[in-house]
Scaffold this motif. Structure first.
Motif, mmCIF file in Angstrom:
data_model
loop_
_atom_site.group_PDB
_atom_site.id
_atom_site.type_symbol
_atom_site.label_atom_id
_atom_site.label_comp_id
_atom_site.label_asym_id
_atom_site.label_seq_id
_atom_site.Cartn_x
_atom_site.Cartn_y
_atom_site.Cartn_z
ATOM 1 N N UNK A 1 -2.428 -16.964 14.551
ATOM 2 C CA UNK A 1 -1.997 -15.805 15.355
ATOM 3 C C UNK A 1 -1.114 -14.892 14.505
ATOM 4 N N UNK A 2 -0.201 -15.479 13.715
ATOM 5 C CA UNK A 2 0.656 -14.669 12.845
ATOM 6 C C UNK A 2 -0.170 -13.930 11.794
ATOM 7 N N UNK A 3 -1.173 -14.585 11.252
ATOM 8 C CA UNK A 3 -2.062 -13.929 10.280
ATOM 9 C C UNK A 3 -2.791 -12.751 10.926
ATOM 10 N N UNK A 4 -3.229 -12.938 12.158
ATOM 11 C CA UNK A 4 -3.929 -11.869 12.878
ATOM 12 C C UNK A 4 -2.993 -10.697 13.135
ATOM 13 N N UNK A 5 -1.758 -10.990 13.538
ATOM 14 C CA UNK A 5 -0.764 -9.927 13.781
ATOM 15 C C UNK A 5 -0.511 -9.148 12.480
ATOM 16 N N UNK A 6 -0.343 -9.868 11.371
ATOM 17 C CA UNK A 6 -0.114 -9.223 10.078
ATOM 18 C C UNK A 6 -1.306 -8.356 9.686
ATOM 19 N N UNK A 7 -2.524 -8.843 9.912
ATOM 20 C CA UNK A 7 -3.731 -8.089 9.590
ATOM 21 C C UNK A 7 -3.785 -6.788 10.388
ATOM 22 N N UNK A 8 -3.498 -6.882 11.669
ATOM 23 C CA UNK A 8 -3.533 -5.686 12.530
ATOM 24 C C UNK A 8 -2.472 -4.678 12.089
ATOM 25 N N UNK A 9 -1.268 -5.149 11.770
ATOM 26 C CA UNK A 9 -0.206 -4.249 11.310
ATOM 27 C C UNK A 9 -0.603 -3.566 10.000
ATOM 28 N N UNK B 1 -3.536 -2.886 8.888
ATOM 29 C CA UNK B 1 -4.707 -2.015 9.040
ATOM 30 C C UNK B 1 -4.586 -1.044 10.213
ATOM 31 N N UNK B 2 -3.383 -0.855 10.701
ATOM 32 C CA UNK B 2 -3.199 -0.051 11.911
ATOM 33 C C UNK B 2 -3.672 1.388 11.726
ATOM 34 N N UNK B 3 -3.422 2.003 10.565
ATOM 35 C CA UNK B 3 -3.867 3.385 10.342
ATOM 36 C C UNK B 3 -5.383 3.506 10.459
ATOM 37 N N UNK B 4 -6.102 2.573 9.883
ATOM 38 C CA UNK B 4 -7.556 2.602 9.982
ATOM 39 C C UNK B 4 -8.046 2.374 11.402
ATOM 40 N N UNK B 5 -7.359 1.505 12.141
ATOM 41 C CA UNK B 5 -7.732 1.238 13.537
ATOM 42 C C UNK B 5 -7.549 2.500 14.367
ATOM 43 N N UNK B 6 -6.401 3.171 14.187
ATOM 44 C CA UNK B 6 -6.151 4.420 14.920
ATOM 45 C C UNK B 6 -7.190 5.488 14.558
ATOM 46 N N UNK B 7 -7.501 5.614 13.268
ATOM 47 C CA UNK B 7 -8.474 6.619 12.833
ATOM 48 C C UNK B 7 -9.846 6.360 13.438
ATOM 49 N N UNK B 8 -10.252 5.096 13.524
ATOM 50 C CA UNK B 8 -11.568 4.802 14.090
ATOM 51 C C UNK B 8 -11.613 5.083 15.595
ATOM 52 N N UNK B 9 -10.476 4.963 16.275
ATOM 53 C CA UNK B 9 -10.428 5.271 17.709
ATOM 54 C C UNK B 9 -10.403 6.780 17.933
ATOM 55 N N UNK B 10 -9.632 7.491 17.109
ATOM 56 C CA UNK B 10 -9.527 8.954 17.257
ATOM 57 C C UNK B 10 -10.799 9.678 16.831
ATOM 58 N N UNK B 11 -11.496 9.132 15.816
ATOM 59 C CA UNK B 11 -12.698 9.771 15.286
ATOM 60 C C UNK B 11 -13.851 8.770 15.273
#
Length: 146
Positions: free
Chosen positions: A15-23, A25-35
């Protein structure tokens, strides 16, 4: 919440590894949602275009060989003529340069300086009749055992 629900240490680490991964890559996640219309098919291209040749059979590839093969496969996938691409990328042979008389003279001077003026062509004994001395010197000159 997932971290609180994780009961054992291995599950907590995942779970900690997943949280770190999301943090991370957050910019890419936001960009894929916005565009959502912007995307990339690079992974599919690598899988389809390149691996069909580069990993279908176990082979060793040099860096230069992989680069050339990848380039040719990409050209072919773009439906461009591979032959024209190959010929355009091929280096032309170096031009033939004539050595003028001054360079020839300088080479002769350098040879004489390094080797001396004597050589087998201007030693009278080498040009004479067969003799034990001549044959011995010829053998030494030619680095042969007499």
């Amino acid at each position: 919440e997932a971290l609180e629900l994780a009961e054992r240490p291995p599950r907590q680490r995942r779970v900690q590894d997943t949280i770190r991964y999301i943090k991370n890559n957050w910019d890419g996640i936001e960009a894929s949602v916005k565009h959502p219309s912007v995307g990339c098919s690079a992974e599919g291209h690598v899988s389809y275009i390149l691996s069909a040749r580069l990993s279908s059979r176990p082979m060793a590839w040099s860096t230069n060989g992989v680069s050339n093969m990848a380039s040719m496969r990409a050209v072919r996938a773009d439906k461009e003529p591979v032959r024209a691409h190959y010929l355009a990328a091929k280096k032309s042979p170096p031009p033939i340069v004539e050595i003028d008389q001054e360079v020839k003279k300088e080479l002769k001077r350098a040879r004489e300086k390094i080797l001396g003026k004597e050589y087998s062509g201007n030693i009278p004994l080498f040009n004479g009749k067969d003799s034990l001395t001549r044959n011995a010197l010829k053998g030494i000159d030619g680095q042969m055992i007499v």
